[in-house]
Design a protein around this motif. Sequence first.
Motif, PDB file in Angstrom:
ATOM      1  N   PHE A 385       0.848  -1.184   0.000  1.00 17.97           N
ATOM      2  CA  PHE A 385       0.000   0.000   0.000  1.00 17.97           C
ATOM      3  C   PHE A 385       0.879   1.228   0.000  1.00 17.97           C
ATOM      4  N   GLN A 386       0.472   2.221  -0.747  1.00 22.11           N
ATOM      5  CA  GLN A 386       1.253   3.433  -0.878  1.00 22.11           C
ATOM      6  C   GLN A 386       0.847   4.400   0.218  1.00 22.11           C
ATOM      7  N   VAL A 387       1.738   4.616   1.178  1.00 25.68           N
ATOM      8  CA  VAL A 387       1.462   5.513   2.292  1.00 25.68           C
ATOM      9  C   VAL A 387       2.396   6.699   2.192  1.00 25.68           C
ATOM     10  N   SER A 388       1.826   7.861   2.301  1.00 25.84           N
ATOM     11  CA  SER A 388       2.613   9.074   2.116  1.00 25.84           C
ATOM     12  C   SER A 388       3.651   9.227   3.206  1.00 25.84           C
ATOM     13  N   ALA A 389       4.859   9.630   2.806  1.00 29.37           N
ATOM     14  CA  ALA A 389       5.892   9.981   3.764  1.00 29.37           C
ATOM     15  C   ALA A 389       6.079  11.484   3.807  1.00 29.37           C
ATOM     16  N   ALA A 390       5.299  12.199   3.001  1.00 30.54           N
ATOM     17  CA  ALA A 390       5.437  13.647   2.925  1.00 30.54           C
ATOM     18  C   ALA A 390       4.654  14.307   4.040  1.00 30.54           C
ATOM     19  N   PRO A 391       5.037  15.531   4.442  1.00 29.81           N
ATOM     20  CA  PRO A 391       4.281  16.240   5.470  1.00 29.81           C
ATOM     21  C   PRO A 391       2.855  16.488   5.027  1.00 29.81           C
ATOM     22  N   TRP A 392       1.954  16.519   5.979  1.00 33.01           N
ATOM     23  CA  TRP A 392       0.536  16.749   5.659  1.00 33.01           C
ATOM     24  C   TRP A 392       0.331  18.129   5.042  1.00 33.01           C
ATOM     25  N   GLN A 393       1.197  19.091   5.401  1.00 29.43           N
ATOM     26  CA  GLN A 393       1.018  20.423   4.834  1.00 29.43           C
ATOM     27  C   GLN A 393       1.152  20.393   3.322  1.00 29.43           C
ATOM     28  N   GLU A 394       2.090  19.558   2.815  1.00 30.56           N
ATOM     29  CA  GLU A 394       2.290  19.483   1.371  1.00 30.56           C
ATOM     30  C   GLU A 394       1.044  18.949   0.688  1.00 30.56           C
ATOM     31  N   PHE A 395       0.416  17.912   1.309  1.00 33.82           N
ATOM     32  CA  PHE A 395      -0.803  17.374   0.708  1.00 33.82           C
ATOM     33  C   PHE A 395      -1.894  18.433   0.688  1.00 33.82           C
ATOM     34  N   GLY A 396      -1.971  19.223   1.761  1.00 36.47           N
ATOM     35  CA  GLY A 396      -2.990  20.271   1.816  1.00 36.47           C
ATOM     36  C   GLY A 396      -2.822  21.265   0.686  1.00 36.47           C
ATOM     37  N   ARG A 397      -1.566  21.622   0.387  1.00 39.35           N
ATOM     38  CA  ARG A 397      -1.333  22.576  -0.691  1.00 39.35           C
ATOM     39  C   ARG A 397      -1.723  21.979  -2.038  1.00 39.35           C
ATOM     40  N   GLU A 398      -1.461  20.672  -2.190  1.00 35.81           N
ATOM     41  CA  GLU A 398      -1.828  20.029  -3.455  1.00 35.81           C
ATOM     42  C   GLU A 398      -3.329  20.054  -3.673  1.00 35.81           C
ATOM     43  N   GLN A 399      -4.099  19.989  -2.572  1.00 37.68           N
ATOM     44  CA  GLN A 399      -5.546  19.876  -2.691  1.00 37.68           C
ATOM     45  C   GLN A 399      -6.237  21.211  -2.926  1.00 37.68           C
ATOM     46  N   GLU A 400      -5.519  22.323  -2.657  1.00 36.49           N
ATOM     47  CA  GLU A 400      -6.191  23.619  -2.722  1.00 36.49           C
ATOM     48  C   GLU A 400      -6.771  23.912  -4.091  1.00 36.49           C
ATOM     49  N   GLY A 401      -6.098  23.424  -5.134  1.00 36.64           N
ATOM     50  CA  GLY A 401      -6.597  23.701  -6.476  1.00 36.64           C
ATOM     51  C   GLY A 401      -7.367  22.557  -7.086  1.00 36.64           C
ATOM     52  N   SER A 402      -7.707  21.555  -6.263  1.00 32.14           N
ATOM     53  CA  SER A 402      -8.383  20.386  -6.824  1.00 32.14           C
ATOM     54  C   SER A 402      -9.816  20.716  -7.194  1.00 32.14           C
ATOM     55  N   ILE A 403     -10.340  19.929  -8.122  1.00 31.19           N
ATOM     56  CA  ILE A 403     -11.694  20.142  -8.623  1.00 31.19           C
ATOM     57  C   ILE A 403     -12.560  18.972  -8.198  1.00 31.19           C
ATOM     58  N   SER A 404     -13.720  19.246  -7.700  1.00 31.40           N
ATOM     59  CA  SER A 404     -14.629  18.182  -7.290  1.00 31.40           C
ATOM     60  C   SER A 404     -15.088  17.387  -8.495  1.00 31.40           C
ATOM     61  N   THR A 405     -15.163  16.054  -8.290  1.00 33.75           N
ATOM     62  CA  THR A 405     -15.666  15.186  -9.354  1.00 33.75           C
ATOM     63  C   THR A 405     -17.109  14.776  -9.075  1.00 33.75           C
ATOM     64  N   LYS A 406     -17.768  15.558  -8.226  1.00 36.31           N
ATOM     65  CA  LYS A 406     -19.116  15.171  -7.767  1.00 36.31           C
ATOM     66  C   LYS A 406     -20.072  14.919  -8.913  1.00 36.31           C
ATOM     67  N   ASP A 407     -20.015  15.790  -9.925  1.00 39.76           N
ATOM     68  CA  ASP A 407     -21.010  15.706 -10.993  1.00 39.76           C
ATOM     69  C   ASP A 407     -20.503  14.950 -12.216  1.00 39.76           C
ATOM     70  N   GLN A 408     -19.374  14.229 -12.061  1.00 42.81           N
ATOM     71  CA  GLN A 408     -18.845  13.496 -13.194  1.00 42.81           C
ATOM     72  C   GLN A 408     -19.403  12.088 -13.213  1.00 42.81           C
ATOM     73  N   GLY A 409     -19.032  11.315 -14.250  1.00 45.47           N
ATOM     74  CA  GLY A 409     -19.649  10.026 -14.478  1.00 45.47           C
ATOM     75  C   GLY A 409     -19.098   8.916 -13.605  1.00 45.47           C
ATOM     76  N   LYS A 410     -19.596   7.718 -13.864  1.00 48.89           N
ATOM     77  CA  LYS A 410     -19.267   6.561 -13.038  1.00 48.89           C
ATOM     78  C   LYS A 410     -17.795   6.193 -13.137  1.00 48.89           C
ATOM     79  N   PHE A 411     -17.255   6.177 -14.348  1.00 48.90           N
ATOM     80  CA  PHE A 411     -15.889   5.722 -14.542  1.00 48.90           C
ATOM     81  C   PHE A 411     -14.927   6.903 -14.646  1.00 48.90           C
ATOM     82  N   VAL A 412     -14.890   7.701 -13.597  1.00 44.44           N
ATOM     83  CA  VAL A 412     -13.947   8.806 -13.509  1.00 44.44           C
ATOM     84  C   VAL A 412     -12.833   8.386 -12.563  1.00 44.44           C
TER      85      VAL A 412
END
Length: 833
Positions: A385-412
Amino acid sequence: MAKLTSELLRPVDPAHALDEAALLRYAAANVPGFPGPAPALALTQFGHGQSNPTYCIQASAPGGGIRRYVLRKKPPGVILQSAHAVEREYQVLKALGSHTDVPVPKVYCLCTDANVIGTPFYIMEYMEGIIYPDSMLPGVAPSKRRAIYFSTAKTLAAIHRVDVNAIGLQKYGRRDNYCKRQVERWEKQYLASTGEGKPARYQRMLDLARWLKENVPEEDSSAGAGTGLVHGDFRADNLVFHPTEDRVIGVIDWELSTLGNQMCDVAYSCLPYIIDATLSERTSYGGFQHTGIPDGIPQLEEYLSVYCSFSARPWPAANWKFYVAFSLFRGASIYAGVYHRWTMGNASGGERAKFAGRIANTMVDCACDFINREHVLQKQPSMGFQVSAAPWQEFGREQEGSISTKDQGKFVPSEKVMHLRKKLMKFIEDHIYPMESEFYKLAQSTSRWTIHPEEETLKALAKKEGLWNLFIPLDSAARARKLLFEDGSLVSPGSSNDLLLGAGLTNLEYGYLCEIMGRSVWAPQIFNCAAPDTGNMEVLLRYGTKEQQKQWLVPLLEGKIRSGFAMTEPQVASSDATNIECSISRQGDFYVINGRKWWTSGAMDPRCKILILMGKTDFSAPKHKQQSMILVDINTPGVQIKRPLLVFGFDDAPHGHAEIVFENVRVPVTNILLGEGRGFEIAQGRLGPGRLHHCMRLIGAAERGMGLMVERALSRTAFGKRIAQHGSFLSDLAKCRIELEQARLLVLEAADQLDRHGNKKARGILAMAKVAAPNMALKVLDMAMQVHGAAGVSTDTVLSHLWATARTLRIADGPDEVHLGTIAKLELQRARL
C-alpha cells in the motif's frame, strides 16, 4: 445483519411526538418541491443509534406520488451545553453537499424557531440504502465485507481531504489543541452525566482523563499538520451504503463534527478491532483482536493502509496508543450521557440505552488496558500500500486547487489513479517509445534471446518512481502480506520500499493504468506487469504456500526472474482443458511429469526460472477434478525446450513462446499448488483478472493505433488532398472511435463487476469484454495499417506487431466461441427465471 434504511423505522416514541400540523405547514413553505396542496403526512421515527431524534416524513399529494424526507431535531428536555447542535450539522452538510464529492444527504432547510415543533430541526433527503449496525457484518459474504471496510476507509479519507477554506468552513472550529480541548470537554460531559442524583461515577474514568492530559501528542498543538474537518462519530452504522453496490452513498450523524486533529476520527473508526460497543446485554465486549477477525474483514493494518493511501497521511504508529485511548474515553463519556438520558426517560435509542452505562465502564477498562500494552501497532505500514511519507502540509497545498468530481460520471478515475496514469504516460513517452526501435533491433538480431541492458535500467527506474507491480489486487496482496512480510525478513536488501505488493489498486483502478501500458508491446514488462508473470504471480499470491511464495513469488515480485505457464498441448483442443493429457504421477516424495506443451509463453526468456504446469493427477476422477497445477523449475532434468514458435512471423524474442517436452520430470510433492484435483479451481481464480488485463492492454493498443493513424492522415497527401480530408477516412475514423469507446466502457464495467462481485458473478461481462476488445482492436489497427499503406504491414511501425498480438488473443485469451457460449447460456438462464 444488514438493514435497509426503511427497516430501521418504527412508530414515533410518545416522548418524542411532534405537532404534525405545524410541521406540515413549515415543510410546505420551506422545503423545495414538497408535495402539495394539502398533502397527507405520515411520520415514523428511526430507532437506531440517534442521540438527536430522527424522523421519516412521508408526504403524498392527492393523486400524486409519495416523497420521503428525514427530519433531525434536538431532543426535548434538559440537555448538556453544546450538545445536539443540529444547526452545525446542517451547516456542514450544506457545505459538503454543495461543494465536494463527499457522499452526504442533501439538506433542504434549517428551522431554529423552537416554537414550531418544540426544538430546532432541519430537513434533509431520505436515502434508501443499507446500514450495517453490527461491525462484524454477520450474514455478509467475505468479499463484500472487505469491500465495505475499504469503502469505509476511502470515505473517511475523502472527508479528510476536504479543503475547508474552499467550502466556507474555515471558522467551523479551532484546528489547534483539538485533543487537549476534547479531553477537557468530554471530562466535563462525563462529570455532568454522573455523580450525585445521577448514575455512579467510575474512578478509572477520571484516572484515564488524567493520563490523556499528560500524553497529548505534540502534533496536536499545530493548526496545520493533519488537521481539518473531523466527523467526530465516524463508524460503519453512520454510513448509508448503496442498496446493491459496496460503496457509501451517505455519511450521516455529523452532530460532533468540527475542525481539529483528524487522526481522532481514524482511531475511532478502528474501535471494532479493539472493542464491541454494541448496546446489548452480554458478558464480553471484546473486539476483533480478542474474538478473531471475521472472514473477509481486513486486518487493522490493511484498513489503516487504505486510509493512509487515499488520504496521503503518514503512518500513525507513533501516537496510536493515545488516539485509541482517547477514542475509548470519548465513547465512554458519550455512553454515560446516553445512560443518564435513559434514566430520565428521554434517550432516543430506546430500551437498548439501558446497557450504555455498563459499556461506558467497559470502554474505560479497555482504554486502561490498551495504554499499558507494549506494542499496539506495527511500526511500518503493510507492504503493498502506498502511504505518504510527505508532510501533511504538502498534501494540503496540493488539494487547494483540486476540482470536485461530484457531478462526473461513473468511470472517472480517482486523483490517485490520475496521478499514477500521468506518471505512466510520461514514463512511456520519455523512456519506452524512444527505445522501441533499439529493442526491436536486438529482437531481430542473432542475439535475440538476450536481454537489452537498457531494459533492466528502465525497470530500476520504474521501481524508483513507484510504477511497479501495479496489477496486484488488494485481496491477493493481503494474503501474501500475512504469509510473507509480517516480520520483513523475506524482503531482499534494497527492496523494502519498492512496493512489492503494488499500490493497493482495485481491478477497475488498474484498468486505467494497464491501458496505458498496452500502447507498447515492451511497456508491461518494464513495470513488472507482463503476462504470463502477472497471472503466475496472482496464482502464487492467492494459492501458494509460504515456502512456495518465498522461493518463487518474491523474486518474481522483485523482477529478478520471469516465468512461464504450460497448459496448451499440440495434440488436443486445449480450449477445453478437460482434454489435457500431460500426466502428473505421485511417486513417493515426488511427482513425475510426462507430456508435451506448446505456446508456453515466456519460456524462451533467459530469465525464466519457473513454470506453472497444468496436468492430470487422476485420470479416473470426475472430469473437473482430474487436473492439478504444479510448480516446475525450468532447469529440472527432463525439461526440454524444443523450439520457439512464431506468431504471424514474430517470435516475440526475448520473451518467446516455446514448445516443451516434459520427460520423466521429477519435482517435489511440495510443489503442488493447493492440492491434487484443484487445477480448475485455480484456473478460474487466475483467469478472471489476468485475462481482463489483456482486454485493458488492447484498449491501449487501439489508442496507439488511432494516434498513429491520425498523425499519418494529417501528414500524407493522396489524390490532391490530405488523407484526413477524404470523406471515407473521416467516416471510418469516427466509427473506430465509437467502437473503441464502447469497448473501453465494457472493459471498465467488467473490471468494476469483478471488484464488486468476484469472478463467478462477473463471468458474463468478462466474456463480453474478451470478445469485444480484441475484435475492436483488430478493426482499429487494420484501419491504421491501411492508412499507412505498405508501411503498415512492415515492421517499420509497431502496427503489425500490435495487430498480430491482438489477433492471437482471440485464441490465447480463450476462443471467441467459448466466450460467446458463456454469454448465451447466461442469457438463456435469465430468460428461464
